[in-house]
Design an enzyme around this catalytic site. Structure first.
Site: not given
Ligand SMILES: Cc1cc2nc3c(=O)[nH]c(=O)nc-3n(C[C@H](O)[C@H](O)[C@H](O)COP(=O)(O)OP(=O)(O)OC[C@H]3O[C@@H](n4cnc5c(N)ncnc54)[C@H](O)[C@@H]3O)c2cc1C
Length: 287
Positions: A210, A282
């Site tokens: 992600c 992230e």
């Protein structure tokens, strides 16, 4: 242990992208970590810590300083806690947990990267996270000071830990608390998670998983927001928003780090423009 020069970083990350490390080493003992840190201090080298490279994007070109790969810090010792070297892969650890009937990490079946990286990132999947099993962490800072942190001192929250505020700390080993369970139960659950990832196509292309964090306080999974504004399949150069999972940016084969960075920036801009949502990255970019 050798200090290598101009080492290509593309084969050290799951994105399979990135330039070269000016200096690179892979210590296999804590003593060797102490030694390379003293060398870095003497030479005033910048130090970059690399685990499995599954959440890192190295920029194109020369990455100045010394990249310390933790991969050879790979051991396992059963005491009151299970002490695991930071460089052991999660894959290796979950295989050990299956063979020894130890429960607590089944959710991480198929999670790329190392124990140190997962401890740093507070990696999570299937409603569980690393903080549930981390009791104590052994750390060395770039000045050579060594200390232990308790679970409480790590200040875990959603995909956050105190390590993110101290880029000059290296996690050396992690004390985990797992509990006994029937081998077949541990195996079935761990393998179900791994299979689910495979079926979702997570390993089909190079990526870092992600790209953005989910905003659980507003119940806003980043992939859903990106999908809803029609960005699946959107690409810049060789970097593309994965059709199967809009929060994955994939390297279709020829991507440069710069393509990924420009795609990240474009997604952030479009999502903000169209929904008012600020996405939080992230994936960690190192230039
Ligand atoms: C296909 C795929 C699926 C993924 N699925 C998930 C998922 O479900 N959930 C999830 O949370 N993540 C997921 N990820 C992202 C990634 O696997 C995790 O974040 C993983 O825990 C990172 O570990 P690593 O060893 O690869 O860390 P790296 O990428 O090497 O490093 C990440 C950060 O941790 C720091 N670091 C690493 N080791 C140490 C150490 N010993 N001491 C100090 N700092 C250190 C690095 O400096 C860097 O800032 C996925 C990635 C891929 C490619």
């Amino acid at each position: 242990m050798e200090i290598l020069q101009r080492v290509p970083l593309s084969d050290k990350t799951t994105f399979q992208i990135g330039g070269e490390a000016e200096f690179f080493c892979e210590p296999s003992t804590i003593n060797e970590v102490r030694y390379v840190l003293s060398l870095a201090r003497q030479n005033t080298w910048r130090v970059i810590v690399l685990g499995g490279g599954s959440n890192i994007l190295f920029a194109d070109g020369l990455i100045q300083g010394l990249v310390i790969s933790t991969r050879a810090l790979s051991w396992l010792r059963e005491e009151e806690l299970l002490w695991v070297g930071a460089g052991m892969t999660m894959d290796h650890l979950t295989t050990w947990a299956i063979e020894n009937g130890k429960s607590g990490l089944e959710w991480s079946g198929g999670l790329p990267g190392t124990v140190g990286g997962a401890t740093y990132m507070n990696a999570r999947a299937y409603q569980h996270e690393m903080s549930e099993v981390v009791e104590k962490v052994r750390v060395i800072d770039f000045s050579g000071k060594e200390f232990f942190l308790s679970h409480k001192e790590i200040q875990y929250s959603y995909k956050k830990s105190i390590f993110m505020e101290h880029e000059d700390w290296i996690i050396l080993e992690v004390g985990l608390k797992l509990h006994d369970a029937p081998i077949d139960d541990v195996r079935t659950k761990t393998e179900a998670c791994r299979r689910d990832r495979e079926q979702k196509g997570q390993y089909a292309y190079p990526s870092a998983g992600c790209a953005f964090k989910n905003d659980y306080s507003h119940n806003l999974p980043a992939g859903k927001v990106i999908d809803e504004i029609g960005l699946k399949g959107f690409s810049i150069g060789g970097a593309k928003v994965y059709e199967k999972h809009a929060n994955f940016i994939i390297n279709t084969g020829s991507a440069r780090a710069d393509d990924v960075i420009r795609l990240l920036e474009e997604i952030e801009r479009l999502v903000y423009e169209k929904t008012g949502v600020h996405l939080e990255r992230e994936v960690r970019i190192i230039r």
